[in-house]
Design a protein around this motif. Sequence first.
Motif, PDB file in Angstrom:
ATOM      1  N   SER A  85       3.696 -68.673 -58.363  1.00 27.62           N
ATOM      2  CA  SER A  85       3.920 -67.522 -57.481  1.00 27.62           C
ATOM      3  C   SER A  85       4.903 -67.843 -56.362  1.00 27.62           C
ATOM      4  O   SER A  85       5.491 -66.938 -55.766  1.00 27.62           O
ATOM      5  CB  SER A  85       2.600 -67.043 -56.878  1.00 27.62           C
ATOM      6  OG  SER A  85       2.155 -67.920 -55.846  1.00 27.62           O
ATOM      7  N   ARG A  86       5.056 -69.111 -56.045  1.00 27.06           N
ATOM      8  CA  ARG A  86       5.999 -69.561 -55.011  1.00 27.06           C
ATOM      9  C   ARG A  86       5.820 -68.803 -53.692  1.00 27.06           C
ATOM     10  O   ARG A  86       6.770 -68.345 -53.079  1.00 27.06           O
ATOM     11  CB  ARG A  86       7.440 -69.421 -55.505  1.00 27.06           C
ATOM     12  CG  ARG A  86       7.748 -70.265 -56.736  1.00 27.06           C
ATOM     13  CD  ARG A  86       9.152 -70.067 -57.222  1.00 27.06           C
ATOM     14  NE  ARG A  86       9.366 -70.678 -58.522  1.00 27.06           N
ATOM     15  CZ  ARG A  86      10.471 -70.537 -59.249  1.00 27.06           C
ATOM     16  NH1 ARG A  86      11.473 -69.810 -58.783  1.00 27.06           N
ATOM     17  NH2 ARG A  86      10.582 -71.117 -60.429  1.00 27.06           N
ATOM     18  N   GLY A  87       4.587 -68.662 -53.298  1.00 27.69           N
ATOM     19  CA  GLY A  87       4.281 -68.028 -52.026  1.00 27.69           C
ATOM     20  C   GLY A  87       4.239 -66.520 -52.057  1.00 27.69           C
ATOM     21  O   GLY A  87       4.020 -65.889 -51.024  1.00 27.69           O
ATOM     22  N   GLN A  88       4.429 -65.905 -53.238  1.00 29.49           N
ATOM     23  CA  GLN A  88       4.452 -64.447 -53.335  1.00 29.49           C
ATOM     24  C   GLN A  88       3.117 -63.850 -53.771  1.00 29.49           C
ATOM     25  O   GLN A  88       3.018 -62.647 -54.013  1.00 29.49           O
ATOM     26  CB  GLN A  88       5.547 -64.008 -54.305  1.00 29.49           C
ATOM     27  CG  GLN A  88       6.943 -64.368 -53.855  1.00 29.49           C
ATOM     28  CD  GLN A  88       8.014 -63.834 -54.786  1.00 29.49           C
ATOM     29  OE1 GLN A  88       7.821 -62.818 -55.463  1.00 29.49           O
ATOM     30  NE2 GLN A  88       9.158 -64.497 -54.824  1.00 29.49           N
ATOM     31  N   LEU A  89       2.077 -64.666 -53.874  1.00 28.20           N
ATOM     32  CA  LEU A  89       0.776 -64.181 -54.325  1.00 28.20           C
ATOM     33  C   LEU A  89       0.213 -63.156 -53.338  1.00 28.20           C
ATOM     34  O   LEU A  89       0.110 -63.427 -52.140  1.00 28.20           O
ATOM     35  CB  LEU A  89      -0.197 -65.356 -54.457  1.00 28.20           C
ATOM     36  CG  LEU A  89      -1.554 -65.071 -55.087  1.00 28.20           C
ATOM     37  CD1 LEU A  89      -1.398 -64.654 -56.542  1.00 28.20           C
ATOM     38  CD2 LEU A  89      -2.457 -66.291 -54.991  1.00 28.20           C
ATOM     39  N   ILE A  90      -0.162 -61.986 -53.864  1.00 27.86           N
ATOM     40  CA  ILE A  90      -0.711 -60.907 -53.053  1.00 27.86           C
ATOM     41  C   ILE A  90      -2.213 -60.764 -53.257  1.00 27.86           C
ATOM     42  O   ILE A  90      -2.962 -60.495 -52.320  1.00 27.86           O
ATOM     43  CB  ILE A  90      -0.017 -59.567 -53.383  1.00 27.86           C
ATOM     44  CG1 ILE A  90       1.480 -59.658 -53.102  1.00 27.86           C
ATOM     45  CG2 ILE A  90      -0.633 -58.427 -52.563  1.00 27.86           C
ATOM     46  CD1 ILE A  90       1.827 -59.931 -51.656  1.00 27.86           C
ATOM     47  N   GLY A  91      -2.677 -60.942 -54.492  1.00 28.60           N
ATOM     48  CA  GLY A  91      -4.097 -60.786 -54.777  1.00 28.60           C
ATOM     49  C   GLY A  91      -4.556 -61.748 -55.844  1.00 28.60           C
ATOM     50  O   GLY A  91      -3.829 -62.007 -56.800  1.00 28.60           O
ATOM     51  N   ILE A  92      -5.762 -62.288 -55.680  1.00 25.69           N
ATOM     52  CA  ILE A  92      -6.304 -63.209 -56.681  1.00 25.69           C
ATOM     53  C   ILE A  92      -7.800 -63.009 -56.828  1.00 25.69           C
ATOM     54  O   ILE A  92      -8.517 -62.796 -55.840  1.00 25.69           O
ATOM     55  CB  ILE A  92      -5.993 -64.679 -56.334  1.00 25.69           C
ATOM     56  CG1 ILE A  92      -6.402 -65.603 -57.488  1.00 25.69           C
ATOM     57  CG2 ILE A  92      -6.637 -65.101 -55.023  1.00 25.69           C
ATOM     58  CD1 ILE A  92      -5.850 -67.008 -57.370  1.00 25.69           C
ATOM     59  N   THR A  93      -8.249 -63.052 -58.062  1.00 25.56           N
ATOM     60  CA  THR A  93      -9.674 -62.997 -58.392  1.00 25.56           C
ATOM     61  C   THR A  93     -10.056 -64.265 -59.131  1.00 25.56           C
ATOM     62  O   THR A  93      -9.401 -64.629 -60.108  1.00 25.56           O
ATOM     63  CB  THR A  93      -9.988 -61.783 -59.286  1.00 25.56           C
ATOM     64  OG1 THR A  93      -9.710 -60.588 -58.575  1.00 25.56           O
ATOM     65  CG2 THR A  93     -11.449 -61.793 -59.702  1.00 25.56           C
ATOM     66  N   LEU A  94     -11.089 -64.933 -58.661  1.00 24.23           N
ATOM     67  CA  LEU A  94     -11.666 -66.077 -59.370  1.00 24.23           C
ATOM     68  C   LEU A  94     -13.045 -65.651 -59.844  1.00 24.23           C
ATOM     69  O   LEU A  94     -13.878 -65.225 -59.038  1.00 24.23           O
ATOM     70  CB  LEU A  94     -11.784 -67.292 -58.452  1.00 24.23           C
ATOM     71  CG  LEU A  94     -10.510 -67.766 -57.755  1.00 24.23           C
ATOM     72  CD1 LEU A  94     -10.801 -69.002 -56.913  1.00 24.23           C
ATOM     73  CD2 LEU A  94      -9.410 -68.052 -58.754  1.00 24.23           C
TER      74      LEU A  94
END
Length: 278
Positions: A85-94
């Motif tokens: 993502s190189r710092g562009q991650l907006i949302g994550i689900t684990l």
Amino acid sequence: MASSPSNSVEEATPPPWEKLPREITAAILLKLGAVEILTTAVEVCTTWRSVSMQPSMWRYVRMEKSKVEWPYDFNDLCRRAVDLSRGQLIGITLKGSGTNDLLLYISQRSGQLKHLALVNCYDVTGEGVKEAVKNLPLLENLYLNHTYIDVEAIETVGRSCPLLKFFILTSIDWRSGESDEEALAIAQNMPGLVELRIFGNRMTNVGLKAILEGCLHLKSLYMRRCHNVNFGKLCSERIKDLKLDVDSIEKYEEELYYANDIGGVSDLGGYDDGYFDD
């Protein structure tokens, strides 16, 4: 015998999916999900691998550990997705796995993160959440389903994430008795909440009243298995979207475990943008 020129051209013809526009290829790959992209799609052809490596493919990530025997390292796959993502991650689900170290790794490399969902992450503790959210000042939506978080962690979330609008807290402990500590922590530290969902909490009317008075922007309130609360006129008048213990236990369990329903998490690993609108 040497092959004819026509045969050589035929053999060199790339498969039809390599001719697709990159945006269409990206849309197809997103339907596979993060795990499938990282473990399978990148090996199909150079085009798929190239598209899979683009940061725009990893703005929304959903990592779910299979309940059957799994040959992959969950934490390693998550780290690879975050790195891509190189710092562009907006949302994550684990879902189904995760650790404090992994959560910290994500937060340290995802300063733009707005949506975080932890589902059945039993190895994540309140201390882990505390350390991670200190790196997430833009966080707007936090969904904790059967993931432990203590009062101090709730306070830290509120102080570290001033833009927080959406909070889901489900208990992993169905103890009897009364306690307003969590409710008071929410009321005192999350004034910007627009939607709050609490399942299986021991709060009383004191805690509920504190939330109503402390979270003045609150429009939606969902509460289930909060057996110490008597919902009165104040609550019904104050909240536009109020849902209480009226659904069956079967529906309650389905909503707890079906991540597509809670938090707007979609099958594509992203979020329904309209769900989080004011």
